[in-house]
Design a protein around this motif. Structure first.
Motif, PDB file in Angstrom:
ATOM      1  N   ILE A 167       0.847  -1.183   0.102  1.00 37.01           N
ATOM      2  CA  ILE A 167      -0.006  -0.118  -0.196  1.00 37.01           C
ATOM      3  C   ILE A 167       1.046   1.071  -0.020  1.00 37.01           C
ATOM      4  CG2 ILE A 167      -1.851   1.362   1.215  1.00 37.01           C
ATOM      5  CD1 ILE A 167      -2.694  -1.179   2.357  1.00 37.01           C
ATOM      6  N   LEU A 168       0.753   2.111  -1.234  1.00 34.84           N
ATOM      7  CA  LEU A 168       1.761   2.972  -1.461  1.00 34.84           C
ATOM      8  C   LEU A 168       0.931   4.681  -1.059  1.00 34.84           C
ATOM      9  CD1 LEU A 168       3.860   1.487  -4.055  1.00 34.84           C
ATOM     10  CD2 LEU A 168       4.291   1.181  -1.582  1.00 34.84           C
ATOM     11  N   GLY A 169       1.143   5.064  -0.021  1.00 35.59           N
ATOM     12  CA  GLY A 169       0.387   6.556   0.218  1.00 35.59           C
ATOM     13  C   GLY A 169       1.029   7.579  -0.213  1.00 35.59           C
ATOM     14  N   GLY A 170       0.761   8.316  -0.920  1.00 36.71           N
ATOM     15  CA  GLY A 170       1.539   9.743  -1.382  1.00 36.71           C
ATOM     16  C   GLY A 170       2.645   9.203  -2.372  1.00 36.71           C
ATOM     17  N   ALA A 171       2.654   8.033  -3.306  1.00 37.00           N
ATOM     18  CA  ALA A 171       3.776   7.472  -3.823  1.00 37.00           C
ATOM     19  C   ALA A 171       4.310   8.413  -4.701  1.00 37.00           C
ATOM     20  CB  ALA A 171       3.076   6.449  -4.628  1.00 37.00           C
ATOM     21  N   ILE A 172       5.468   8.213  -4.782  1.00 36.46           N
ATOM     22  CA  ILE A 172       6.586   8.978  -5.784  1.00 36.46           C
ATOM     23  C   ILE A 172       7.089   8.022  -6.695  1.00 36.46           C
ATOM     24  CG2 ILE A 172       8.525  10.322  -5.910  1.00 36.46           C
ATOM     25  CD1 ILE A 172       8.545  10.962  -2.751  1.00 36.46           C
ATOM     26  N   LEU A 173       6.442   8.345  -8.040  1.00 36.18           N
ATOM     27  CA  LEU A 173       6.813   7.604  -9.174  1.00 36.18           C
ATOM     28  C   LEU A 173       7.659   8.346 -10.298  1.00 36.18           C
ATOM     29  CD1 LEU A 173       4.004   5.116  -9.662  1.00 36.18           C
ATOM     30  CD2 LEU A 173       6.415   4.509  -8.761  1.00 36.18           C
ATOM     31  N   LYS A 174       7.579   9.882 -10.305  1.00 41.55           N
ATOM     32  CA  LYS A 174       8.167  10.695 -11.229  1.00 41.55           C
ATOM     33  C   LYS A 174       8.537  11.963 -10.604  1.00 41.55           C
ATOM     34  CE  LYS A 174       8.023  12.054 -15.905  1.00 41.55           C
ATOM     35  NZ  LYS A 174       7.185  12.021 -17.303  1.00 41.55           N
ATOM     36  N   PRO A 190      16.760   7.648 -12.252  1.00 44.94           N
ATOM     37  CA  PRO A 190      16.857   6.032 -12.972  1.00 44.94           C
ATOM     38  C   PRO A 190      16.164   5.269 -12.232  1.00 44.94           C
ATOM     39  CG  PRO A 190      18.972   7.004 -12.709  1.00 44.94           C
ATOM     40  CD  PRO A 190      18.106   8.179 -11.885  1.00 44.94           C
ATOM     41  N   LEU A 191      16.038   5.368 -10.849  1.00 44.33           N
ATOM     42  CA  LEU A 191      15.379   4.258 -10.228  1.00 44.33           C
ATOM     43  C   LEU A 191      13.696   4.472 -10.107  1.00 44.33           C
ATOM     44  CD1 LEU A 191      15.765   2.016  -7.889  1.00 44.33           C
ATOM     45  CD2 LEU A 191      15.422   3.890  -6.334  1.00 44.33           C
ATOM     46  N   LEU A 192      13.127   5.754 -10.418  1.00 42.77           N
ATOM     47  CA  LEU A 192      11.818   5.591 -10.604  1.00 42.77           C
ATOM     48  C   LEU A 192      11.372   5.485 -12.117  1.00 42.77           C
ATOM     49  CD1 LEU A 192      11.105   9.197  -8.869  1.00 42.77           C
ATOM     50  CD2 LEU A 192      10.821   6.925  -7.993  1.00 42.77           C
ATOM     51  N   LYS A 193      12.318   5.525 -12.888  1.00 44.12           N
ATOM     52  CA  LYS A 193      12.202   5.269 -14.053  1.00 44.12           C
ATOM     53  C   LYS A 193      12.039   3.751 -14.480  1.00 44.12           C
ATOM     54  CE  LYS A 193      13.899   5.355 -19.249  1.00 44.12           C
ATOM     55  NZ  LYS A 193      15.135   5.935 -19.701  1.00 44.12           N
ATOM     56  N   LEU A 194      12.830   2.901 -13.655  1.00 46.06           N
ATOM     57  CA  LEU A 194      12.701   1.608 -13.439  1.00 46.06           C
ATOM     58  C   LEU A 194      11.311   1.019 -13.112  1.00 46.06           C
ATOM     59  CD1 LEU A 194      13.909  -1.498 -13.639  1.00 46.06           C
ATOM     60  CD2 LEU A 194      14.759  -0.896 -11.458  1.00 46.06           C
ATOM     61  N   PHE A 195      10.896   1.894 -11.899  1.00 46.13           N
ATOM     62  CA  PHE A 195       9.635   1.638 -11.372  1.00 46.13           C
ATOM     63  C   PHE A 195       8.389   1.761 -12.371  1.00 46.13           C
ATOM     64  CE2 PHE A 195      11.440   2.666  -6.657  1.00 46.13           C
ATOM     65  CZ  PHE A 195      12.097   1.366  -6.721  1.00 46.13           C
ATOM     66  N   GLN A 219       8.589   1.362 -15.416  1.00 49.84           N
ATOM     67  CA  GLN A 219       8.595   0.444 -16.654  1.00 49.84           C
ATOM     68  C   GLN A 219       8.354  -1.033 -16.076  1.00 49.84           C
ATOM     69  OE1 GLN A 219      12.490   1.142 -18.047  1.00 49.84           O
ATOM     70  NE2 GLN A 219      11.890   2.883 -19.641  1.00 49.84           N
ATOM     71  N   VAL A 220       8.489  -1.295 -14.983  1.00 54.97           N
ATOM     72  CA  VAL A 220       8.571  -2.865 -14.448  1.00 54.97           C
ATOM     73  C   VAL A 220       7.372  -2.999 -13.649  1.00 54.97           C
ATOM     74  CG1 VAL A 220       9.611  -4.631 -13.303  1.00 54.97           C
ATOM     75  CG2 VAL A 220      11.050  -3.124 -15.022  1.00 54.97           C
ATOM     76  N   GLU A 221       6.586  -3.920 -14.169  1.00 55.31           N
ATOM     77  CA  GLU A 221       5.326  -4.477 -13.219  1.00 55.31           C
ATOM     78  C   GLU A 221       5.570  -5.640 -12.636  1.00 55.31           C
ATOM     79  OE1 GLU A 221       0.540  -4.988 -13.578  1.00 55.31           O
ATOM     80  OE2 GLU A 221       1.519  -4.756 -15.363  1.00 55.31           O
ATOM     81  N   LEU A 222       5.546  -5.413 -11.082  1.00 52.71           N
ATOM     82  CA  LEU A 222       5.742  -6.618 -10.447  1.00 52.71           C
ATOM     83  C   LEU A 222       4.345  -7.399 -10.209  1.00 52.71           C
ATOM     84  CD1 LEU A 222       8.153  -4.940  -7.476  1.00 52.71           C
ATOM     85  CD2 LEU A 222       8.716  -6.364  -9.565  1.00 52.71           C
ATOM     86  N   GLU A 223       4.497  -8.538  -9.988  1.00 51.61           N
ATOM     87  CA  GLU A 223       3.392  -9.515  -9.681  1.00 51.61           C
ATOM     88  C   GLU A 223       3.333  -9.272  -8.219  1.00 51.61           C
ATOM     89  OE1 GLU A 223       4.077 -13.284 -11.637  1.00 51.61           O
ATOM     90  OE2 GLU A 223       4.053 -12.618 -13.512  1.00 51.61           O
ATOM     91  N   ARG A 232      -1.372   7.926 -11.684  1.00 47.86           N
ATOM     92  CA  ARG A 232      -2.473   7.610 -12.707  1.00 47.86           C
ATOM     93  C   ARG A 232      -2.091   6.941 -13.812  1.00 47.86           C
ATOM     94  NH1 ARG A 232      -7.529   9.940 -11.158  1.00 47.86           N
ATOM     95  NH2 ARG A 232      -7.557  11.734  -9.923  1.00 47.86           N
ATOM     96  N   LYS A 233      -1.097   7.391 -14.474  1.00 47.69           N
ATOM     97  CA  LYS A 233      -0.522   6.882 -15.830  1.00 47.69           C
ATOM     98  C   LYS A 233       0.057   5.077 -15.506  1.00 47.69           C
ATOM     99  CE  LYS A 233       0.494  11.313 -17.951  1.00 47.69           C
ATOM    100  NZ  LYS A 233       1.587  12.125 -18.258  1.00 47.69           N
ATOM    101  N   VAL A 234       0.914   5.416 -14.370  1.00 44.25           N
ATOM    102  CA  VAL A 234       1.331   3.998 -14.266  1.00 44.25           C
ATOM    103  C   VAL A 234       0.158   2.940 -13.904  1.00 44.25           C
ATOM    104  CG1 VAL A 234       2.733   2.713 -12.365  1.00 44.25           C
ATOM    105  CG2 VAL A 234       3.545   4.891 -13.354  1.00 44.25           C
ATOM    106  N   VAL A 235      -0.546   3.274 -13.213  1.00 45.17           N
ATOM    107  CA  VAL A 235      -1.646   2.373 -12.731  1.00 45.17           C
ATOM    108  C   VAL A 235      -2.360   1.939 -13.877  1.00 45.17           C
ATOM    109  CG1 VAL A 235      -3.859   2.139 -11.741  1.00 45.17           C
ATOM    110  CG2 VAL A 235      -1.805   3.007 -10.296  1.00 45.17           C
ATOM    111  N   GLU A 236      -2.530   2.677 -14.975  1.00 44.48           N
ATOM    112  CA  GLU A 236      -3.416   2.430 -16.258  1.00 44.48           C
ATOM    113  C   GLU A 236      -2.489   1.404 -16.934  1.00 44.48           C
ATOM    114  OE1 GLU A 236      -3.726   5.926 -18.362  1.00 44.48           O
ATOM    115  OE2 GLU A 236      -5.427   6.955 -17.137  1.00 44.48           O
TER     116      GLU A 236
END
Length: 243
Positions: A113-120, A189-194, A196-200, A219-223
């Motif tokens: 559960i990732l609250g206030g998640a930072i992906l970019k 670079p770390l966030l770019k990896l996150f 791009q890569v969808e974990l199961e 929003r974009k990553v969840v899509e």
């Protein structure tokens, strides 16, 4: 080993591990502990230099911090407690550490559960990082931290979140703040990896409707990561959704 505290549930074998963000401590989860403890064993962690971990890791202050080394701090605790697998709940920078741990040891992460998640890091956050790098050796860290808090959580209804994190940040040292801030050099670079890569691994993103810096990228990553990820948006809420 970093400081930790446990809230046991004798009727459950499952664990939930809470990871706070930069400048915070395990005390920020006070609104969540009671409800989670009804169903799970709860593990709270204080990251390096935060909360009650700051006096334990003076030797580690001499080393450069990396996301992988800090994620391994989390692993060290769950290994010590002989927890084979845990659910993880994180806020802000804590979400990066959880995702980093999931990259290294996916078998140890039951869900996220990732609250206030930072992906970019958007344009404004990139500017913030540049300003921080310019002034981190010049200005007292609390001046920078207050400024960052107001930029990230600018509205009147974000006041409680701002004050909570500013008060927690007062317990840091200037050198400790600088070591954490230097992590920004490896964040893109770390966030770019996150992204791009969808974990199961089942992942729930909990974001504030007013988290203008980080919600659009989530929003974009969840899509794209629709097989494993879901998004829940809290109305009239900023970055620190657990408050």
């Amino acid at each position: 080993m970093i400081n930790y505290s446990i809230y046991k549930n004798e009727n459950s074998t499952q664990w939930v591990t809470f990871v706070h963000g930069a400048g915070g401590s395990s005390t920020i989860w006070f609104k969540q502990i009671r409800d989670f403890q009804k169903e799970y064993n709860v593990l709270l962690l204080d990251l390096r230099g935060h909360g009650n971990s700051k006096t334990i890791l003076k030797k580690a202050f001499q080393k450069k911090y990396t996301f992988e080394s800090i994620a391994n701090d989390l692993l060290e605790v769950i290994d010590h407690l002989k927890i084979e697998k845990s659910h993880f709940v994180g806020i802000s920078l804590g979400t990066i550490l959880i995702r980093q741990l999931a990259e290294i040891h996916p078998e140890r992460v039951q869900s996220m559960i990732l609250g206030g998640a930072i992906l970019k890091m958007n344009y404004r956050s990139q500017i913030l990082m540049q300003l921080g790098n310019v002034f981190k050796y010049i200005l007292p860290y609390l001046v920078l931290y207050r400024f960052f808090a107001f930029v990230i959580m600018p509205k009147r209804n974000h006041k409680q979140s701002r004050l909570l994190f500013i008060n927690e940040a007062k317990k840091l040292y200037q050198k400790e703040f600088i070591k954490w801030f230097q992590l920004t050099a490896e964040i893109n670079p770390l966030l770019k990896l996150f992204r791009q890569v969808e974990l199961e691994i089942p992942t729930l993103y909990v974001m504030g409707e007013e988290d203008y810096m980080f919600l659009p990228s989530v929003r974009k990553v969840v899509e794209r990561h629709y097989k494993s990820s879901k998004l829940f948006v809290i109305a009239q809420c900023g970055h620190v959704v657990n408050v």
